[in-house]
Each structure stands twice: as C-alpha cells, then as structure tokens.
Design a protein around this motif. Structure first.
Motif, short mmCIF file in Angstrom:
data_model
loop_
_atom_site.label_atom_id
_atom_site.label_comp_id
_atom_site.label_asym_id
_atom_site.label_seq_id
_atom_site.Cartn_x
_atom_site.Cartn_y
_atom_site.Cartn_z
N LEU A 99 0.80 -1.30 -0.06
CA LEU A 99 -0.01 0.09 -0.24
C LEU A 99 0.94 1.32 0.10
N MET A 100 2.21 1.18 0.66
CA MET A 100 2.83 2.39 0.82
C MET A 100 4.14 2.50 -0.10
N ALA A 101 4.22 1.42 -0.77
CA ALA A 101 5.30 1.47 -1.60
C ALA A 101 5.41 2.44 -3.06
N MET A 102 4.36 2.59 -3.41
CA MET A 102 4.46 3.44 -4.67
C MET A 102 4.78 4.87 -4.55
N PRO A 103 5.79 5.57 -5.14
CA PRO A 103 6.03 6.99 -4.90
C PRO A 103 4.94 7.76 -5.42
N ALA A 104 4.55 9.02 -4.61
CA ALA A 104 3.48 9.78 -4.60
C ALA A 104 3.52 10.38 -6.04
N GLU A 105 4.63 10.49 -6.87
CA GLU A 105 4.48 10.82 -8.28
C GLU A 105 4.09 10.11 -9.34
N GLN A 106 4.01 8.53 -8.61
CA GLN A 106 3.45 7.57 -9.74
C GLN A 106 1.93 7.65 -9.42
N PHE A 107 1.38 8.41 -8.86
CA PHE A 107 -0.11 8.33 -8.53
C PHE A 107 -0.80 9.36 -9.43
#
Length: 597
Positions: free
Chosen positions: A589-597
C-alpha cells in the motif's frame, strides 16, 4: 412520491424484548418512562414525522434554502410550520434536564425520535439535532450563567444552535485554524475569521441562533493546544433576556452541494462578533468534542435512517412492479408478469438492506442505553463500563452505519431500475442525502484511525477486552440452545477474526504505524460486523422466546429469524475478508512513490 412509516413496533420489540428497558427503572428518568408512555411517545413522534415532516422532503430538495442580499436565509416552504409543530410538542427537550425546561426522559427515546425525523426528512432533522448538540456542550462545559441563559431557549426551540469548526484550509486538522478571538475589557471577546460548511448556520426557523465557535485567543499556543470554544449568538442578549442588536456574524453564502438541500449549509463570516468563552481557555477542543460525539451518534443514525426509508420504498415497489417470470415458474399466472419480488437478485438487495437495518437499530439503541447509564447511574463501575462502550463504539457506529447506509440506498435505487434514476420516485435523493454522512463530523477514514490509533490501546485495551467478554459470555450462556446455533456460530467466528486482527495490530503496528493506518478501515468494519452480528444473536434469542410465548407474534418473529439467518449466511462471512486485508499489512500500500499516482 416516496412514503415513510416509522418502525414503532420494531423499536418497541427492541426496547422490551431485546433490551428489557424496564430493568433500568433505577436510573433517573427511566421509572417515569412506563411502557404505555413509551408507546405513546413513539406513536406521536411517528405521526409528526410521517404527516408533517416527510411530505416536505422532496420539496426541500428541489427548492433548497434561499439567501437574500442582506444575509438572511429562508428555508423551504413548510419548514417553519413543521419546526413550530416539532418544538410545540416538546421534542427538543425530551431528554433534557427538567431544571432547564426539559422532560428528563431517557436519551434513548430522543435517539429514536431522531431516527424517525431523519428518515422522514434528513435535512429538516438537522436543525433540531444541532441544537441538541449545542445544548450538550453548554450543559457540560458552560458556566452557570451560560446554562441559565442558553439552555432553556435551546430546549424550547426558541433558539437554535450550531457548531463552527471547519475553515477553508483546515477540517480534520483543527490545529491549523486561523479564526482569532480578541479579549475585550468587559470579559467578552471579539471573533474574527471565516468558517465554512456550517450546517443550519443561518435560517428563519428560530428567533436566535447560538453559534459555538472554535477560535484561538491572541497569544495562545500553536496547534490544538491553543484552541478555545466560544458562544456567539446571532442576536446579542440583553440583561433581561430579551434580544438586542444583531451581532457581527453573518452568512456570506450558502454552499452549493450534492444533497440535504433543505438544510442551510453556510459560509459564516465573523467580523468582530461579540462572544463569550465556554469552559477554560485553550481547552476548547475538549469542550467541542462533547458536541462532536453527540453529532457522530446523530450522523450514525442518519446512515440507518436513510437506509430504512430507502428500504421501505424499494420493498413496496418490488411487490407491485411486474417484470418477467420467476425462474421456478410463474408465481402469479393470472398476471401478465410476476412482481419483481420473486427474483433472487431483488431479494438479495432487499434482504441485505433489512438485515443491516434491524441490527443497526439494535446497536444504536444498545449504545443509547449505555449513554443513559454513563450519564445517570450512581454506580462508578457501571458508569466506567458504559463510558468505555461509548468511546469504543462511537467511531464504529459513525463509520460503519454511514458507509453501509449509503451502500443500501444504492441497492434500494437498483431495485427500481431506471425509475430509481428519476427524481419523482425519490430514490436518487436518498442516495445524494446519504452520501454526506460518510464525510462530515469526521470522515470515515478518520473514524477508523481514531478507533485503532486511540481507542484500542486506551487504558490497556480495557474497552475492547470488555466487548470481547460481553460477546463471549453471551455465546457461552446460550450455546446449549439448538435454535440459536446458526446465529452463535457466525458471531463466534467473527469474534475469532476480530481477536486475531487485534493481536496482529499489537504485534505489528507499534514498531510500524503504517500497519495500523493500512488496516484501520477494515478493522472498523470488522468490529462493526461483529457488533451487528451480536445484535442479531440477541434479536434471535428474543424472537424465539416471543414466538414460543405469544402465538399472535409468530409470523413477524419468524421473519426476523429468517433475516437474521440471512445475515449470518451472507454478510457475517465478510469478517474473514477484513482480517485478510488487515494482515496483508502496509508494505504494498505504501510502496508506490507519490509522483506515480
């Protein structure tokens, strides 16, 4: 046009058969609440809500509130007359202290009236509901002078109340608020700032509006430690109690919103409004939490209330609407088609809604009774246990009942097919109105964080351990009853899942807080399911007894047992899915960097 019939018999069954309200006759106000009086109160409340309040619901939605150039707000046609009838009946003071003009009856009865009113017209019911919250805050934290000035008028309905928390840049994080309070020489304060999303902020129903406002006194500490609570009336109050000059607080605009159009949700501008401190300086958030907790239970009731009225209309429609034939062969061969109630998927929607409604109402009444115990008992141990119950279950009630209540309005709309999308049937209004309950008074994700981050660990986990003890004890005491086994088995498995989830948090969340955050929403719903399942077990026990002892009640009791069995077969197994998601943790859940959303 939609209709509504208050579930008086259902409530009486819960009060008498499930919770045995008469055994609480030792509490102040309960001895006066005789069975005959309770039935009379509920019947009169039902009549008022069905006849005077419900017919205004669609009109209020279509017309909404009107703000005039001078800042005055006009409610929809008919609201003033309905409000006059509501306050003339003394409904605002049903459970309020007699020394201020209230009737002193159990808060539980006021809770039921709140449900009836919210089902009939959620937007209208918010006006008296907010007054009751303001009254609670003043009675708990106000000075004796403030109680004397404000309480009788709020109880009579001559004045109404609001809560002013949110600002455009801060909602959940109230420590960021900018509204300031400047001390005056006479001991009062001047309030400067702007508040948004203020329900019932300005209207024409009452002669005065009492605003409870969070603000920061000049020089106060930053963050939540520097917040104070103030009372700022729309009209200033003279020494003799009469109304004086208009205060410097005004409605700048009415929010354009998705639903509850009949309630005036305002932007409120404070331009040096005269106000008085409620409670201690810099302790305002604690004082406001009294009102917020009242409001959260009220919002939970809204979740049930809209689900109930949506179900009633969907069930009625399903029995009348002819479409297709039963898969098992025609059920009504004399008709061109069968009513859609014969179709399994329509029944799935209806039974899912009803299974929730009956258990949710029981859970609200159980909690309301515990609130009465917490506020009225002289027994310290009883008071502590009831307070623990409220602390643990308030976020669950608010979060779960509004989430599921909204889902149920969608299910009810689905029963209508295309007609559910058309305004005249009223179903799309229920969907729109129910949606806000998941957001205001603390968004449901915040309720889940509050539950897991604060309530579980408080006092060494005393509240959740007490809940487990209550549920396990009931199972053990009734395990030998063969007809209860289908209900007890589901509750037992759900309680097992809940204990596993609680232990998992204890083992994994302390060192890695994101684990708690990632699982909190599922934990809230898991606890909610176990609580609802427990209610169904208690309902089933009472229904079995009533069926055996009172043949005239056999048919409705049999229906309850079927609905409860449906809950155990079709809804209770979801506890396993919640446990699986909780124990999946937070890594992905927390792995993806914010800029990838």
């Amino acid at each position: 046009m939609p209709s509504y019939k208050a579930p008086v018999e259902e409530v009486l069954f819960l009060l008498r058969d499930v919770f045995d309200i008469e055994r609480r006759g030792d509490l102040p106000g309960f001895a006066e609440a005789t069975p005959d009086l309770i039935e009379a109160i509920l019947s009169e409340a039902a009549k008022l809500c069905e006849d005077a309040v419900q017919p205004l619901n669609q009109l209020g939605d279509r017309v909404g509130c009107t703000r005039h150039p001078d800042g005055r707000v006009e409610t929809p046609q008919g609201f003033k007359d309905a409000y006059r009838a509501f306050v003339a009946g003394g409904w605002l003071g049903l459970s309020a202290p007699p020394e201020f003009g209230g009737q002193g009856l159990p808060f539980t009865l006021a809770t039921i009236v709140n449900e009836f009113a919210s089902s009939a017209n959620m937007a209208f019911a918010m006006y008296p509901g907010l007054s009751q919250g303001a009254l609670a805050a003043i009675l708990t934290h106000g000075s004796e002078s403030q109680k004397k000035i404000f309480a009788p008028k709020l109880i009579s309905g001559a004045w109404s109340g609001t809560m002013n928390l949110t600002e455009s840049h801060c909602g959940t994080d109230l420590g960021m608020l900018k509204t300031k309070a400047v001390p005056s020489a006479d001991g009062s304060y001047e309030i400067f700032g702007q508040k948004i999303f203020i329900s019932a902020g300005e209207h024409d129903l009452a002669e005065n509006i009492i605003h409870l406002v969070l603000a920061r006194i000049e020089g106060a500490p930053a963050g939540v430690k520097g917040i104070s609570l103030f009372v700022a009336p729309k009209f200033l109050i003279e020494a003799d109690g009469s109304l004086g000059a208009r205060n410097k607080v005004a409605c700048g605009s009415i929010e354009r919103k998705m639903g509850i159009h009949g309630n005036s949700t305002c932007v409120m501008n404070y331009d040096g409004a005269k106000a008085w401190l409620v409670g201690e300086p810099n302790k305002g958030l604690n004082a406001m939490f009294v009102m917020m907790n009242e409001a959260r239970l009220g919002v939970a009731i809204q979740g049930l209330a809209v689900s109930e009225v949506a179900y009633q209309n969907a069930a009625s429609y399903a029995k009348d609407r002819l479409q297709g034939r039963s898969l098992a062969g025609p059920k009504y061969p004399e008709k061109p088609a069968d009513p859609i109630i014969v179709h399994p998927d329509v029944r799935r929607n209806l039974m899912t809604i009803r299974a929730f409604n009956e258990a949710a109402r029981a859970l609200i009444l159980w909690t309301a009774l515990e609130s009465d115990v917490a506020h009225r008992t002289a027994d310290a141990a009883e008071r502590q246990a009831a307070t623990d119950h409220l602390a643990l279950l308030t976020p669950v009630l608010k979060g779960v009942l509004t989430d599921v209540g909204f889902d149920n309005t969608v299910k009810a709309q689905q029963v209508f097919g295309g007609h559910g999308y058309i305004s005249e049937w009223g179903m799309e209004q229920f969907v729109r109105d129910a949606r806000i309950a998941m957001i205001y008074e603390g968004a449901n994700g915040v309720q889940a964080l509050d539950l897991v981050g604060r309530k579980l660990a408080r006092d060494g986990g005393r509240a959740i351990m007490s809940f487990f003890t209550t549920v396990r004890s009931f199972i053990k005491e009734n395990d030998a009853e063969p007809e209860l086994k289908p209900y007890l088995a589901g509750v037992r498995q759900g309680a097992d899942h809940l204990e596993q989830a609680t232990l998992w948090f204890m083992q994994n969340a302390m060192a890695k807080p994101d684990q708690a955050g990632a699982g909190s929403y599922d934990y809230m719903h898991l606890l909610g399911l176990v609580a609802l399942g427990f209610m169904w077990a208690r309902i089933a026990k009472a229904a079995l007894a009533a069926r055996a002892n009172e043949p005239a009640r056999a048919a409705p009791m049999e229906a309850k047992l079927l609905i409860g069995k449906y809950f155990m077969e079709r809804i209770m197994p979801e506890t396993g899915a919640h446990l699986a998601r909780i124990t999946a943790g937070s890594d992905t859940l927390m792995a993806m960097p914010a800029e990838q959303f």
